[in-house]
Enzyme design. Structure first.
Site, PDB file in Angstrom:
ATOM      1  N   LYS A  47       0.840  -1.203   0.000  1.00  0.00           N
ATOM      2  CA  LYS A  47       0.000   0.000   0.000  1.00  0.00           C
ATOM      3  C   LYS A  47       0.876   1.254   0.000  1.00  0.00           C
ATOM      4  CE  LYS A  47      -3.703  -2.665   1.914  1.00  0.00           C
ATOM      5  NZ  LYS A  47      -4.354  -3.264   3.078  1.00  0.00           N
ATOM      6  N   GLN A 104      -5.179  -1.861   9.229  1.00  0.00           N
ATOM      7  CA  GLN A 104      -4.932  -3.190   8.659  1.00  0.00           C
ATOM      8  C   GLN A 104      -5.519  -4.277   9.568  1.00  0.00           C
ATOM      9  OE1 GLN A 104      -3.341  -3.753   5.565  1.00  0.00           O
ATOM     10  NE2 GLN A 104      -4.113  -5.813   5.912  1.00  0.00           N
ATOM     11  N   ASP A 109     -11.649   1.602   3.113  1.00  0.00           N
ATOM     12  CA  ASP A 109     -11.831   0.151   2.985  1.00  0.00           C
ATOM     13  C   ASP A 109     -13.315  -0.194   2.780  1.00  0.00           C
ATOM     14  OD1 ASP A 109      -9.742  -1.622   2.911  1.00  0.00           O
ATOM     15  OD2 ASP A 109      -9.430  -1.682   5.086  1.00  0.00           O
TER      16      ASP A 109
END
Ligand code: NAP
Length: 282
Positions: A52, A96, A119
């Site tokens: 990322k 994460q 997300d």
């Protein structure tokens, strides 16, 4: 021979487009920023976070990495999320997952501002996807839709079968196929006669997490086959949920592992961050 749906190629194209959009925003005085939060030392998570970070560099997105120790408390993590929520430099926040066991994923996700939830895991964004009026799509299913479009097959009216019903892949995947007028069946570990169902799929998405689970006799000749799995074979080598050797000769199009869905997931995260940045500029 099947068409190979290369996530590497398509994601590179998407990132090039985003790079131009990020530069245009910057010209107008708007920096695009993503904060990534990693708690603990999970090796797979570390690799995802590095990917990322690299994608941010490639697209010109300002990135901030917050690496916290395994024993971080809920209060400490929520305090960081609050700071990032209030920070104008940050358009997107990605925590994460999975978090260490003592932390509750949903408590943390629910505290991310929905307009920074790149997300698309916050209940507000999940609900928006359900009704088809969304700002962000969850990254893996969004990337899969791009690859299906790349196959040249129109989803409209097709038999679509998704194996897996997780909140991050299977369920939203089924919803996105439904939005494009597919006739969708979602399978899971309680599904009876799985082979009979998968064999009628024009578009088959495997998100099971079991190496080489989908065999040739489960696939309709000429199908588009999307392999979401990131598994290890008997020799410890990275492979997918689809037995590529058996299925590739039958399929119209298929994604490889690695180099299929994985790179698309990261590219879609970048796209969501740019979408957030544009909204914040307004
Ligand atoms: P998950 O949460 O473990 O879900 C797996 C799903 O498969 C569940 O719905 C489960 O059914 C179903 N399942 C398990 N055994 C089955 C069987 N024998 N027959 C039919 N269905 C069965 O996994 P996930 O998070 O969705 O991830 C799936 C795979 O994709 C993993 O390999 C993961 O590493 C990979 N992944 C890749 C990316 C990427 O960017 N490439 C992103 C996310 C995930 P139940 O619900 O009944 O248990």
């Amino acid at each position: 021979m099947a068409k190979i749906l290369s996530g590497k190629t398509v994601s590179a194209r998407v990132k090039e487009e985003l790079k131009a959009e990020v530069a245009e925003l910057q010209k107008n005085g708007k920096t695009t920023g993503l904060a990534v939060v990693l708690v603990g030392d999970d090796p797979a998570s570390k690799v995802y976070v590095r990917n990322k970070e690299k994608a941010c560099e490639e697209t010109g997105i300002y990135s901030e990495m917050h690496r916290l120790p395994e024993n971080t408390t809920e209060e400490e993590l929520l305090a960081l999320v609050d700071r990032l929520n209030a920070d104008d430099k940050i358009d997107g926040i990605l925590v994460q997952l999975p978090l260490p066991k003592h932390l509750d994923d949903s408590v943390i996700i629910n505290n991310i501002r929905p307009d920074k939830d790149v997300d698309a895991f916050h209940p507000v964004n999940v609900g928006k996807i359900m009704i088809g009026d969304y700002d962000f799509l969850p990254c893996t299913p969004a990337g899969i839709m791009e690859l299906i479009h790349e196959s040249g097959v129109d989803v409209d009216g097709k038999e679509c079968v998704v194996i897996g019903r997780s909140n991050i892949v299977g369920k939203p995947m089924s919803m996105l196929l439904l939005h494009e007028n597919g006739t969708v069946t979602t399978c899971h570990s309680h599904t009876k006669n799985l082979k009979k169902i998968t064999s009628r799929a024009d578009i088959l998405v495997a998100a099971v997490g079991i190496a080489k689970f989908v065999k040739g006799d489960m696939v309709k000749p000429g199908a588009v086959v999307i392999d979401v799995g990131m598994d290890r074979d008997e020799n410890g080598k990275l492979c997918g949920d689809v037995d590529f050797e058996e299925v590739e000769p039958l399929a119209h199009a298929i994604t490889p592992v690695p180099g299929g869905v994985g790179p698309m997931t990261v590219a879609m995260l970048m796209r969501n961050t740019v979408t957030a940045s544009k909204k914040h500029m307004k």
